[in-house]
Scaffold this motif. Structure first.
Motif, PDB file in Angstrom:
ATOM      1  N   ARG A  19      24.973 -54.370  -3.441  1.00 20.79           N
ATOM      2  CA  ARG A  19      24.557 -54.382  -2.033  1.00 20.79           C
ATOM      3  C   ARG A  19      23.054 -54.583  -1.971  1.00 20.79           C
ATOM      4  O   ARG A  19      22.333 -54.296  -2.921  1.00 20.79           O
ATOM      5  N   TYR A  24      16.836 -54.766  -3.590  1.00 28.74           N
ATOM      6  CA  TYR A  24      16.905 -54.182  -4.934  1.00 28.74           C
ATOM      7  C   TYR A  24      17.187 -55.186  -6.049  1.00 28.74           C
ATOM      8  O   TYR A  24      17.238 -54.817  -7.221  1.00 28.74           O
ATOM      9  N   ASN A  75      13.648 -43.099 -12.218  1.00 25.89           N
ATOM     10  CA  ASN A  75      13.809 -43.617 -10.861  1.00 25.89           C
ATOM     11  C   ASN A  75      14.630 -42.568 -10.104  1.00 25.89           C
ATOM     12  O   ASN A  75      15.856 -42.527 -10.216  1.00 25.89           O
ATOM     13  N   ALA A  77      15.298 -42.318  -7.111  1.00 24.56           N
ATOM     14  CA  ALA A  77      15.947 -42.846  -5.903  1.00 24.56           C
ATOM     15  C   ALA A  77      15.630 -41.924  -4.715  1.00 24.56           C
ATOM     16  O   ALA A  77      14.506 -41.439  -4.603  1.00 24.56           O
ATOM     17  N   GLY A  78      16.600 -41.639  -3.872  1.00 28.02           N
ATOM     18  CA  GLY A  78      16.322 -40.855  -2.664  1.00 28.02           C
ATOM     19  C   GLY A  78      15.761 -39.473  -2.942  1.00 28.02           C
ATOM     20  O   GLY A  78      14.983 -38.932  -2.136  1.00 28.02           O
ATOM     21  N   HIS A  81      12.006 -38.577  -2.639  1.00 27.25           N
ATOM     22  CA  HIS A  81      11.388 -38.309  -1.332  1.00 27.25           C
ATOM     23  C   HIS A  81      11.696 -36.919  -0.795  1.00 27.25           C
ATOM     24  O   HIS A  81      11.125 -36.509   0.214  1.00 27.25           O
ATOM     25  N   HIS A 101      10.351 -47.575  -9.507  1.00 25.45           N
ATOM     26  CA  HIS A 101      11.165 -47.971  -8.363  1.00 25.45           C
ATOM     27  C   HIS A 101      11.344 -49.483  -8.355  1.00 25.45           C
ATOM     28  O   HIS A 101      10.386 -50.230  -8.635  1.00 25.45           O
ATOM     29  N   LEU A 102      12.512 -49.908  -7.991  1.00 29.42           N
ATOM     30  CA  LEU A 102      12.802 -51.349  -7.905  1.00 29.42           C
ATOM     31  C   LEU A 102      12.024 -51.994  -6.765  1.00 29.42           C
ATOM     32  O   LEU A 102      11.425 -53.056  -6.910  1.00 29.42           O
ATOM     33  N   SER A 103      12.047 -51.341  -5.627  1.00 34.58           N
ATOM     34  CA  SER A 103      11.418 -51.896  -4.422  1.00 34.58           C
ATOM     35  C   SER A 103       9.973 -51.420  -4.321  1.00 34.58           C
ATOM     36  O   SER A 103       9.568 -50.481  -5.003  1.00 34.58           O
ATOM     37  N   ARG A 112       9.595 -43.432   2.855  1.00 39.95           N
ATOM     38  CA  ARG A 112       9.680 -43.806   1.433  1.00 39.95           C
ATOM     39  C   ARG A 112       8.302 -43.970   0.798  1.00 39.95           C
ATOM     40  O   ARG A 112       8.185 -44.243  -0.393  1.00 39.95           O
TER      41      ARG A 112
HETATM   42  O1  CA2 Z   1      13.317 -48.894  -4.984  1.00 37.84           O
HETATM   43  C1  CA2 Z   1      13.907 -47.993  -5.610  1.00 37.84           C
HETATM   44  O2  CA2 Z   1      14.143 -48.075  -6.813  1.00 37.84           O
HETATM   45  C2  CA2 Z   1      14.403 -46.760  -4.864  1.00 37.84           C
HETATM   46  O3  CA2 Z   1      14.219 -45.647  -5.728  1.00 37.84           O
HETATM   47  C3  CA2 Z   1      15.868 -46.982  -4.571  1.00 37.84           C
HETATM   48  C4  CA2 Z   1      16.488 -45.862  -3.738  1.00 37.84           C
HETATM   49  C5  CA2 Z   1      15.651 -45.583  -2.486  1.00 37.84           C
HETATM   50  O4  CA2 Z   1      16.170 -44.441  -1.820  1.00 37.84           O
HETATM   51  C6  CA2 Z   1      14.204 -45.336  -2.830  1.00 37.84           C
HETATM   52  O5  CA2 Z   1      13.491 -45.162  -1.624  1.00 37.84           O
HETATM   53  C7  CA2 Z   1      13.621 -46.516  -3.580  1.00 37.84           C
HETATM   54  C8  CA2 Z   1      17.888 -46.274  -3.281  1.00 37.84           C
HETATM   55  C9  CA2 Z   1      18.837 -46.408  -4.424  1.00 37.84           C
HETATM   56  C10 CA2 Z   1      20.095 -47.001  -3.896  1.00 37.84           C
HETATM   57  O6  CA2 Z   1      20.382 -48.109  -4.681  1.00 37.84           O
HETATM   58  C11 CA2 Z   1      21.211 -49.046  -4.179  1.00 37.84           C
HETATM   59  C12 CA2 Z   1      21.164 -50.274  -4.777  1.00 37.84           C
HETATM   60  C13 CA2 Z   1      21.975 -51.279  -4.337  1.00 37.84           C
HETATM   61  C14 CA2 Z   1      22.818 -51.059  -3.294  1.00 37.84           C
HETATM   62  C15 CA2 Z   1      22.847 -49.820  -2.681  1.00 37.84           C
HETATM   63  C16 CA2 Z   1      22.054 -48.812  -3.148  1.00 37.84           C
END
Ligand code: CA2
Length: 148
Positions: A19, A24, A75, A77-78, A81, A101-103, A112
């Protein structure tokens, strides 16, 4: 035998590649694991690579890394934060911690833009997709070798 680099991944990262590729990227978490292993091998190091959707499990693995890892790439992720518990666990470590972080958090929603994890990490790699992990592994390996 050198200690491995632990690479810990937080909630929903098991969905990577399925997704929101515009945010990402299209690599799966298994692709990311292979990139990490290849990058660590350049430094003669192995990787322990894990993902969980549970905050307590992430805390347990951070505590495990304290004795078993040469460095930690995380990483969160959520949870980055939101989780003071994760920050408290990270603060117990004396090994290098690299947040990944990927993004690009700086260009995303306000909530974020800061993470608790940053308070314990040596530095942050953010915004390069799967390449963020490769850069984080390089930083972690070099910091670990400098600290050994
Ligand atoms: O950018 C990143 O690596 C994050 O850690 C990704 C988290 C987000 O909550 C952070 O703010 C930034 C989200 C991970 C969810 O990953 C998905 C990847 C593809 C599809 C759905 C969820």
């Amino acid at each position: 035998m050198a200690k491995p680099i632990y690479v810990l991944n937080g909630p929903n990262l098991n969905m990577l590649g399925q997704r929101e590729p515009e945010i990402y990227g299209s690599a799966t978490l298994q692709d990311v694991q292979r990139l990490c292993e290849a990058r660590a091998a350049v430094f003669g190091l192995e990787v322990v690579f894990r993902q969980t959707n549970r905050e307590g499990e992430l805390v347990d693995w951070v505590q495990e890394a304290r004795a078993k890892a040469a460095a930690l790439v995380i990483n969160p992720a959520g949870y980055g934060h939101t989780s003071v518990a994760l920050l408290d666990a990270l603060k117990l470590l004396s090994i290098p911690i690299v947040e990944c972080h990927l993004s690009n958090l700086a260009t995303r929603e306000e909530f974020r833009r800061t993470t608790y994890v940053s308070l314990a990490a040596k530095g942050l790699v953010s915004g390069f997709g799967a390449m963020s992990y490769e850069l984080a592994i390089e930083a972690a390996a070099r910091l670990a070798k400098a600290q050994a």
